[in-house]
Structure formats: C-alpha cells, structure tokens
Design a protein around this motif. Structure first.
Motif, PDB file in Angstrom:
ATOM      1  N   LYS A   1       0.846  -1.204   0.000  1.00  0.00           N
ATOM      2  CA  LYS A   1       0.000   0.000   0.000  1.00  0.00           C
ATOM      3  C   LYS A   1       0.871   1.239   0.000  1.00  0.00           C
ATOM      4  CE  LYS A   1      -4.252  -1.612   2.103  1.00  0.00           C
ATOM      5  NZ  LYS A   1      -4.998  -1.786   3.328  1.00  0.00           N
ATOM      6  N   LEU A   2       0.430   2.214  -0.809  1.00  0.00           N
ATOM      7  CA  LEU A   2       1.111   3.502  -0.812  1.00  0.00           C
ATOM      8  C   LEU A   2       0.609   4.331   0.367  1.00  0.00           C
ATOM      9  CD1 LEU A   2       0.937   4.368  -4.623  1.00  0.00           C
ATOM     10  CD2 LEU A   2       2.748   3.189  -3.371  1.00  0.00           C
ATOM     11  N   ALA A   3       1.324   5.394   0.653  1.00  0.00           N
ATOM     12  CA  ALA A   3       0.958   6.247   1.783  1.00  0.00           C
ATOM     13  C   ALA A   3      -0.439   6.848   1.623  1.00  0.00           C
ATOM     14  CB  ALA A   3       1.992   7.357   1.956  1.00  0.00           C
ATOM     15  N   ASP A   4      -0.891   6.996   0.365  1.00  0.00           N
ATOM     16  CA  ASP A   4      -2.227   7.585   0.162  1.00  0.00           C
ATOM     17  C   ASP A   4      -3.333   6.521   0.217  1.00  0.00           C
ATOM     18  OD1 ASP A   4      -1.999   7.943  -3.517  1.00  0.00           O
ATOM     19  OD2 ASP A   4      -2.034   6.188  -2.200  1.00  0.00           O
ATOM     20  N   GLY A   5      -2.940   5.282   0.536  1.00  0.00           N
ATOM     21  CA  GLY A   5      -3.926   4.217   0.677  1.00  0.00           C
ATOM     22  C   GLY A   5      -4.122   3.368  -0.552  1.00  0.00           C
ATOM     23  N   THR A   6      -3.537   3.756  -1.680  1.00  0.00           N
ATOM     24  CA  THR A   6      -3.662   2.961  -2.908  1.00  0.00           C
ATOM     25  C   THR A   6      -3.000   1.613  -2.721  1.00  0.00           C
ATOM     26  OG1 THR A   6      -3.483   5.007  -4.174  1.00  0.00           O
ATOM     27  CG2 THR A   6      -3.238   2.945  -5.389  1.00  0.00           C
ATOM     28  N   ALA A   7      -3.719   0.551  -3.084  1.00  0.00           N
ATOM     29  CA  ALA A   7      -3.165  -0.801  -2.967  1.00  0.00           C
ATOM     30  C   ALA A   7      -2.600  -1.233  -4.311  1.00  0.00           C
ATOM     31  CB  ALA A   7      -4.246  -1.771  -2.519  1.00  0.00           C
ATOM     32  N   LEU A   8      -1.424  -1.846  -4.260  1.00  0.00           N
ATOM     33  CA  LEU A   8      -0.792  -2.353  -5.483  1.00  0.00           C
ATOM     34  C   LEU A   8      -0.522  -3.835  -5.304  1.00  0.00           C
ATOM     35  CD1 LEU A   8       1.961   0.391  -5.933  1.00  0.00           C
ATOM     36  CD2 LEU A   8      -0.100   0.148  -7.325  1.00  0.00           C
TER      37      LEU A   8
ATOM     38  N   ASP B   1       9.770   5.695   0.961  1.00  0.00           N
ATOM     39  CA  ASP B   1       8.947   6.656   1.715  1.00  0.00           C
ATOM     40  C   ASP B   1       7.610   6.943   1.036  1.00  0.00           C
ATOM     41  OD1 ASP B   1      10.834   9.655   0.748  1.00  0.00           O
ATOM     42  OD2 ASP B   1       9.967   8.021  -0.394  1.00  0.00           O
ATOM     43  N   GLU B   2       7.372   6.320  -0.116  1.00  0.00           N
ATOM     44  CA  GLU B   2       6.052   6.443  -0.743  1.00  0.00           C
ATOM     45  C   GLU B   2       5.087   5.380  -0.225  1.00  0.00           C
ATOM     46  OE1 GLU B   2       8.089   6.730  -4.952  1.00  0.00           O
ATOM     47  OE2 GLU B   2       5.998   7.311  -5.154  1.00  0.00           O
ATOM     48  N   LEU B   3       5.642   4.376   0.434  1.00  0.00           N
ATOM     49  CA  LEU B   3       4.808   3.296   0.941  1.00  0.00           C
ATOM     50  C   LEU B   3       4.227   3.672   2.303  1.00  0.00           C
ATOM     51  CD1 LEU B   3       7.152   0.259   0.148  1.00  0.00           C
ATOM     52  CD2 LEU B   3       5.053   0.862  -1.059  1.00  0.00           C
ATOM     53  N   ASP B   4       3.116   3.034   2.667  1.00  0.00           N
ATOM     54  CA  ASP B   4       2.600   3.253   4.017  1.00  0.00           C
ATOM     55  C   ASP B   4       3.492   2.499   5.004  1.00  0.00           C
ATOM     56  OD1 ASP B   4      -0.242   0.950   4.563  1.00  0.00           O
ATOM     57  OD2 ASP B   4       1.839   0.561   4.038  1.00  0.00           O
ATOM     58  N   GLY B   5       3.232   2.719   6.286  1.00  0.00           N
ATOM     59  CA  GLY B   5       4.110   2.184   7.325  1.00  0.00           C
ATOM     60  C   GLY B   5       4.278   0.673   7.254  1.00  0.00           C
ATOM     61  N   ARG B   6       3.150  -0.023   7.127  1.00  0.00           N
ATOM     62  CA  ARG B   6       3.201  -1.488   7.114  1.00  0.00           C
ATOM     63  C   ARG B   6       4.012  -2.008   5.931  1.00  0.00           C
ATOM     64  NH1 ARG B   6      -0.621  -4.227  10.224  1.00  0.00           N
ATOM     65  NH2 ARG B   6      -0.441  -6.039   8.873  1.00  0.00           N
ATOM     66  N   SER B   7       3.765  -1.446   4.771  1.00  0.00           N
ATOM     67  CA  SER B   7       4.439  -1.918   3.562  1.00  0.00           C
ATOM     68  C   SER B   7       5.929  -1.596   3.595  1.00  0.00           C
ATOM     69  CB  SER B   7       3.779  -1.327   2.314  1.00  0.00           C
ATOM     70  OG  SER B   7       2.462  -1.820   2.172  1.00  0.00           O
ATOM     71  N   SER B   8       6.271  -0.425   4.101  1.00  0.00           N
ATOM     72  CA  SER B   8       7.700  -0.098   4.157  1.00  0.00           C
ATOM     73  C   SER B   8       8.395  -1.003   5.170  1.00  0.00           C
ATOM     74  CB  SER B   8       7.938   1.375   4.474  1.00  0.00           C
ATOM     75  OG  SER B   8       7.339   1.733   5.683  1.00  0.00           O
ATOM     76  N   TYR B   9       7.690  -1.332   6.245  1.00  0.00           N
ATOM     77  CA  TYR B   9       8.249  -2.296   7.206  1.00  0.00           C
ATOM     78  C   TYR B   9       8.465  -3.639   6.524  1.00  0.00           C
ATOM     79  CZ  TYR B   9       8.174  -5.953  10.751  1.00  0.00           C
ATOM     80  OH  TYR B   9       8.454  -7.085  11.476  1.00  0.00           O
ATOM     81  N   LEU B  10       7.475  -4.068   5.734  1.00  0.00           N
ATOM     82  CA  LEU B  10       7.554  -5.364   5.071  1.00  0.00           C
ATOM     83  C   LEU B  10       8.756  -5.418   4.126  1.00  0.00           C
ATOM     84  CD1 LEU B  10       6.281  -8.138   4.477  1.00  0.00           C
ATOM     85  CD2 LEU B  10       4.859  -7.034   2.751  1.00  0.00           C
ATOM     86  N   VAL B  11       8.952  -4.362   3.345  1.00  0.00           N
ATOM     87  CA  VAL B  11      10.083  -4.340   2.411  1.00  0.00           C
ATOM     88  C   VAL B  11      11.400  -4.345   3.188  1.00  0.00           C
ATOM     89  CG1 VAL B  11      11.257  -2.943   0.649  1.00  0.00           C
ATOM     90  CG2 VAL B  11       8.779  -3.229   0.567  1.00  0.00           C
ATOM     91  N   ASN B  12      11.441  -3.556   4.264  1.00  0.00           N
ATOM     92  CA  ASN B  12      12.654  -3.498   5.079  1.00  0.00           C
ATOM     93  C   ASN B  12      13.026  -4.854   5.648  1.00  0.00           C
ATOM     94  OD1 ASN B  12      14.142  -1.045   5.372  1.00  0.00           O
ATOM     95  ND2 ASN B  12      12.284  -0.121   6.216  1.00  0.00           N
TER      96      ASN B  12
END
Lengths: 329, 78
Positions: free
Chosen positions: A28-35, A64-75
């Motif tokens: 999910k992007l920070a604006d809530g868009t799901a990919l 930093d374009e991803l939401d918190g959960r997704s950026s955590y997941l990638v990290n």
C-alpha cells in the motif's frame, strides 16, 4: 531519531536476496492505494523498490512512498537474517509505524542474538511499552466516542493487563470500573424482562451466583497484582459453576416450555461469561509466562465451546510458546 | 525404624497421588480455524495468532500480512 534516519540506518544493514520463486504481494502507498503484483528487487542505495503490478506495469517506488506497514515489510524482507543490530533497528522501525507486537518480537531476537545489546534493547522497550499503552488508550477512547462500550472495555483490559506499570493504568482502571457494569450488567436485561417471576423465585439464587461471578471477574480485571487477580478469577469461576448447578436444579422443576427457554438463555449467558473469565485468566497467566496454567484455562474454555475464536487464538499462542518457544511479546 | 516408616509413608502417599491424579483435560481443536487478524488494530498490539504468522511467515491468504518476508523475483543490489 527521525524515521528517515532510521531508514538510512537500516539501509546500511540491508543485503539483497538471491533469485527466488515468484511471489504475489500487495503493498500500500501512503495515500492508501493498494498495489498487487511482484516485487522484483530493492535498491538499498536509493531506497527504491522495483515492482511489477498486475497487468505488467513496471514501477519504481520509493520506500517513503509506501505506508508504514508496507515499508516495514520491504525493510524486513531485505534485512540481514540473524543479525542483532538489524533486529534492533527493525524493532525501532516497527514501533514507529505502530506494529508494537512485531517490535517486541524483534527486540527479543536482538537480545537473544547479542546479550550485550540488552541495555539498548531495554531502553527501546521502555519507549515501546509507553507507546503501545497510549495506543490502547486511544483505541478505547475512539470506541467510546462511537458508543462501543464493549470494544472500549477490551482495549482497557489489555492495557491494564499488559502494562500495569504505565502511567495510563490508573486512568484505564477508572474508566473500566465505570464501563464494566454498563457492559455486563445489561447482558441479561432481556431475560430479566422475560421471566421476572422466575427470577424472583426459583432462579433468585442462580442470579445471585451470576452477579457475584461478574463482580469477581471485574475484581480480577482491576486487581493491582497477580495474586489478587488469580484469586478473583478463581472465585468468579466457582460462582459460575454454582450458577450452572442452580440452573440444572431449576430446570428439573420448571419443565414448562417458557421456563426452559429462559433457563437455556441463562445457561448460555453463564457459559459465555465462564469462557470470558477463563480467557482473561489465561491472558494473565501468559503475561507471567505460566503457559501450562494458561493452557489449562483455555482448554476448559474450549471444552465449553470448541469453536470460540478468542479461545482458539489463545491456544495457538500458548502452544507455540510451549512447544517452539516463539511468540510475540 | 521411624525413618523407614516415614519414608514408606511418603512413598505410599506419592503412589496414591499418582494413581488418583487426573490428567489435564485436553480438547482436540483444529488450529487452522484460527483467524489471521493481520491488518486489524488488535494485530498491532497482540500480534497475529495464526500459526503461519506466529512462526514468522507471511500468510499468502491475507494481503495485509507483514509477519514474514516477501520474496523478490529478480536480481537485487547491495
């Protein structure tokens, strides 16, 4: 430490993963868009994810374009496995994006991998505990503002049980004390209205046992220490068993259909409360690492209703803690 | 003699206790019935109880799950 600094620190510890099998993922992007699509690779230097969305669109997404959960997941997907400093940084990152249980798990791993990190882990855990408790309080207040007292009670109970030393506990205890009667006292209102004569006569004693069970359960939830909590929960369960015994006696005497229906309603009510008390008791025991005691309580709850979702969830946590030594907090 | 009697009494008490002690009740359950709560507020505080999530693996049936790493389909950079 800012989020950006933390991201940079984690970047220093990242390694790339080798070629592996394809795997669908939703970010999910920070604006809530799901990919939804496939993650191709991650460039640690530029903090950019190469992603192929469903339909074949190739994208480059900044972390930093991803939401918190997704950026955590990638990290965490790029993190060096079994590296104490990485676990510590992931713990901090998870905490900062509100994934408190994940954070606790990373801190546990960091401590295990390098005991010398314990002071730093302890320092970060203090922050974690405070922020998690604040989050529970925020959830409780939000539930109250929406009129959901039951939900508010659950969040307050978790706060009191898991973070008894936090400053918020006092406020949570006061709020729960007020809420408890509103939530539990009202549960048998319909049954009371249905058969007032039964309650005034044959069922009077059973109702007293039920009410005492509620009182003791509340005492268990609000108890200032573990021993008082255990004592109160045990008393609540005894009163519950007395209530069931009384219901059975009255059922043999009042055999008309209307009375039987009321009695069955009360039986379900009492059993639901017994299950709830046992789950609270099990949670208390889990926090104290008394897994066998917790398992005993959960199994007793499952013996009443083998499909109860909370009891099943608790059983999963306990079994993993006992057999594999893994869990969250 | 009194020591022997005491030891025998203790042993007998132990034996009787072992015979009458009831085993802990267990309930057969299917833990695949445990819901994955990833993405729900409770997950943030308690962690997800789903067997995959507790084990640190990502649940492929829940797109919100972040409990385990994703895999990359390509050559990565350091």
């Amino acid at each position: 430490m800012s989020l950006r600094t933390r991201l940079a620190l984690i970047t220093c510890l990242l390694v790339a993963l080798p070629l592996t099998a394809e795997a669908q993922v939703t970010l999910k992007l920070a604006d809530g868009t799901a990919l939804t699509g496939k993650a191709k690779s991650y460039d640690a230097a530029t903090q950019t994810l190469e992603f192929v969305a469903d339909g074949g669109r190739e994208m480059q997404i900044g972390l930093d374009e991803l939401d918190g959960r997704s950026s955590y997941l990638v990290n965490r997907s790029n993190a060096r496995p079994d590296h104490a400093d990485t676990e510590l940084q992931l713990g901090n990152f998870a905490r900062d994006v509100g994934l408190y249980a994940h954070s606790a798990r990373h801190y546990k791993h960091a401590r295990r991998l390098d005991p010398e990190l314990r002071h730093e882990v302890d320092r970060q855990t203090v922050i974690l505990n405070r922020e998690a408790a604040e989050s529970c309080m925020a959830m409780a207040e939000e539930a109250l503002s929406e009129g959901d007292r039951r939900e508010a009670e659950q969040w307050l109970t978790k706060l009191i049980k898991r973070w008894p030393d936090e400053e918020l506990r006092g406020r949570a205890v006061t709020m729960l004390d007020t809420l408890y009667d509103q939530v539990h006292g009202a549960r048998d209102d319909d049954l009371e209205a249905e058969a007032p004569d039964l309650l005034a006569t044959d069922l009077r004693k059973g109702k007293q046992y039920y009410d005492r069970m509620l009182e003791e359960n509340e005492k268990g939830l609000l108890a200032p220490n573990q021993n008082q909590a255990r004592s109160a929960f045990n008393k609540a369960l005894r009163e519950g068993e007395r209530a069931l015994g009384q219901l059975d006696r009255v059922a043999k005497k009042r055999t008309d259909a209307a009375s039987q229906e009321t009695l069955q309603g009360y039986r379900e009510l009492v059993n639901d409360q017994i299950i709830e008390t046992r789950i609270h008791y099990a949670s208390q025991l889990m926090v104290q690492s008394d897994y066998k005691g917790a398992l005993r309580q959960v199994n007793a709850a499952l013996a009443i209703d083998s499909k109860d979702k909370q009891a099943l969830a608790m059983r999963s946590r306990i079994e993993n803690a006992i057999s594999r030594g893994i869990g969250w907090w | 003699m009194s020591k022997t009697l005491a030891a025998s009494a203790l042993g007998l008490a132990f034996l009787i206790g072992a015979c009458v002690a009831t085993p802990e009740p267990t309930v057969e359950v299917d833990l695949s019935d445990v819901d994955c709560i990833c993405g729900q507020p409770l997950e943030a505080i308690e962690g997800c109880p789903h067997p995959l999530c507790i084990a640190g693996e990502r649940n492929p049936d829940n797109p919100d799950c972040v409990c385990g790493p994703i895999e990359f389909d390509g050559e990565g950079d350091r």
